[in-house]
Motif scaffolding. Structure first.
Motif, PDB file in Angstrom:
ATOM      1  N   ARG A  89      39.371  35.494  33.371  1.00  0.00           N
ATOM      2  CA  ARG A  89      40.176  34.304  33.153  1.00  0.00           C
ATOM      3  C   ARG A  89      39.350  33.202  32.525  1.00  0.00           C
ATOM      4  O   ARG A  89      38.126  33.159  32.645  1.00  0.00           O
ATOM      5  N   SER A  92      36.753  31.109  34.634  1.00  0.00           N
ATOM      6  CA  SER A  92      35.507  31.694  35.119  1.00  0.00           C
ATOM      7  C   SER A  92      34.573  32.105  33.992  1.00  0.00           C
ATOM      8  O   SER A  92      33.528  32.678  34.237  1.00  0.00           O
ATOM      9  N   GLY A 151      42.756  42.624  43.071  1.00  0.00           N
ATOM     10  CA  GLY A 151      42.001  41.380  43.108  1.00  0.00           C
ATOM     11  C   GLY A 151      42.466  40.414  42.040  1.00  0.00           C
ATOM     12  O   GLY A 151      43.548  40.545  41.463  1.00  0.00           O
ATOM     13  N   THR A 152      41.624  39.424  41.786  1.00  0.00           N
ATOM     14  CA  THR A 152      41.941  38.410  40.788  1.00  0.00           C
ATOM     15  C   THR A 152      41.624  38.896  39.378  1.00  0.00           C
ATOM     16  O   THR A 152      42.447  38.801  38.477  1.00  0.00           O
ATOM     17  N   ASN A 153      40.426  39.417  39.180  1.00  0.00           N
ATOM     18  CA  ASN A 153      39.995  39.901  37.870  1.00  0.00           C
ATOM     19  C   ASN A 153      39.885  41.415  37.796  1.00  0.00           C
ATOM     20  O   ASN A 153      39.759  41.963  36.704  1.00  0.00           O
ATOM     21  N   SER A 155      41.567  45.109  39.166  1.00  0.00           N
ATOM     22  CA  SER A 155      42.685  45.787  39.830  1.00  0.00           C
ATOM     23  C   SER A 155      42.515  47.289  39.651  1.00  0.00           C
ATOM     24  O   SER A 155      42.412  47.778  38.522  1.00  0.00           O
ATOM     25  N   GLU A 260      34.093  39.155  42.619  1.00  0.00           N
ATOM     26  CA  GLU A 260      34.364  40.118  41.554  1.00  0.00           C
ATOM     27  C   GLU A 260      33.474  39.817  40.351  1.00  0.00           C
ATOM     28  O   GLU A 260      33.448  38.680  39.866  1.00  0.00           O
ATOM     29  N   GLU A 271      33.254  35.774  39.750  1.00  0.00           N
ATOM     30  CA  GLU A 271      34.191  34.795  40.306  1.00  0.00           C
ATOM     31  C   GLU A 271      34.419  35.101  41.781  1.00  0.00           C
ATOM     32  O   GLU A 271      34.634  36.252  42.169  1.00  0.00           O
ATOM     33  N   SER A 273      36.790  34.254  45.088  1.00  0.00           N
ATOM     34  CA  SER A 273      38.132  33.775  45.426  1.00  0.00           C
ATOM     35  C   SER A 273      38.419  34.054  46.896  1.00  0.00           C
ATOM     36  O   SER A 273      37.807  34.923  47.517  1.00  0.00           O
TER      37      SER A 273
END
Length: 365
Positions: A89, A92, A151-153, A155, A260, A271, A273
């Motif tokens: 993203r 980050s 996760g955020t970044n 998967s 991550e 990053e 989270s």
């Protein structure tokens, strides 16, 4: 004898008649196909309600087709796909990295199997069983089956898709379901997994961020211990004691964090989270009283710690103490990961592992 102009007009008329006839046939087929698709429903049902499978086990279930009338098809196919989806993203990464935010996915599994050849499905409800082995023993199994993780970044996802091919003028029928992959039993650790307990203490001198002047001068001391290696089947445990505090305590929380990291070119983008927050104390607690720490790990948002080449998934646990102050009342909403003047925290690394259930291990041994 017809003139050249009359012959030309006749040819043009025949062409337009043929064009409109083809258009009518095609549009009629599209309408019939859309009506047929609306009256036919397809669903994918797995044999296990929890949808958890291991790479050495077959993925089994049923294809449910509900149709008001019989339909013809050109084959029923099942596709099994597993991949690691990576992204970065803009928040980050830098400006240059944000242009290349999506990294090429890592393919773990890609298999296609014909369930049925071309034929016809009768009206009503039809159940078509299927069974597909995730890991083919005849193929090279050098690729690792990572456990499912969202996760955020990063998967890690496994999908099963069924397609009923209907031909050119009919829309194909399709259904997709996600199934969860866990490590093979041969790769699991034998219980009991003794948690690695780490002793911690939180004082005004251990804080790396600015704190309230009264906290800095009057001081506080919170001690305890918590496990830094934990089995996925067991809760994160420990204990905590408030020995002294110049200010009353508002709340004590345990933050479960994921870290991550994605390799983007020659740079590693990391990053951190928040996964979940567990409150273990509300209000000013009694001094020198031991408080238990008990945190249940969420399944899809956690997985065994992964240290791979292109990416890594790690975890941390943070003990956060909020003190009562007028300043905290003025900011009721804030980022829990951002240190504030009225809070103290201690962050420790956490390794998650997958172990066998203790009951099954004792039976096998």
């Amino acid at each position: 004898m017809a003139s050249p102009f009359q012959s030309f007009c006749h040819t043009v008329s025949v062409f337009f008649l043929f064009f409109f006839w083809v258009s009518f046939i095609y549009s009629t087929g599209v309408v019939e196909a859309s009506i047929d698709a609306m009256s036919t429903k397809i669903d994918l049902s797995l044999s296990r309600p929890n949808r958890i499978y291991r790479p050495s086990e077959p993925l089994e279930g049923k294809i449910l087709v509900k149709s008001a009338s019989s339909i013809s098809h050109y084959g029923i196919r099942m596709a099994i796909n597993g991949s690691v989806n990576l992204q970065v993203r803009g928040g980050s990464a830098g400006v240059i990295e944000s242009f290349y935010g999506v990294v090429k996915p890592i393919t773990i599994l890609s298999r296609t199997l014909e369930i049925r050849p071309s034929g016809k499905i009768v009206s009503g409800t039809t159940e078509i069983p299927f069974s597909i082995t995730l890991r083919n023993p005849k193929e090279d199994n050098s690729e690792r089956f990572y456990e499912t993780f969202h996760g955020t970044n990063i998967s890690i996802q496994y999908l099963a898709t069924v397609d009923i091919m209907r031909g050119y003028l009919h829309k194909s029928l399709s259904a997709t379901v996600e199934f969860i992959v866990e490590s093979d039993k041969a790769d699991l650790l034998n219980p009991p997994i003794s948690p690695e307990m780490v002793i911690f203490y939180i004082t005004q001198d251990t804080q790396r961020h600015p704190i309230l002047p009264e906290l800095k001068s009057g001081g506080f001391r919170i001690t305890g211990r918590i496990s830094t290696q934990c089995s996925m089947l067991e809760p994160l445990s420990g204990e905590l004691t408030v020995e002294a505090s110049v200010l009353p305590i508002c709340s004590i929380d345990i933050h479960l964090l994921r870290v991550e990291s994605v390799l983007l070119g020659e740079k590693i983008i990391t990053e951190t989270s928040l996964i979940q927050t567990t409150q273990i104390a509300d209000g000013d607690v009694c001094r020198n009283m031991t408080l238990p720490i008990y945190v249940v790990l969420p399944r899809l948002l956690t997985c065994p710690t992964v240290l791979a080449g292109p990416f890594s998934i790690e975890f941390k646990v943070a003990i956060v103490i909020f003190f009562q102050s007028e300043l905290s009342r003025l900011h009721p909403k804030f980022d829990p990961l951002t240190p504030r003047l009225w809070m103290a925290m201690e962050t420790l690394p956490l390794e998650l592992v997958r172990a066998r259930p203790y009951a099954s291990w004792t039976v096998e041994s």
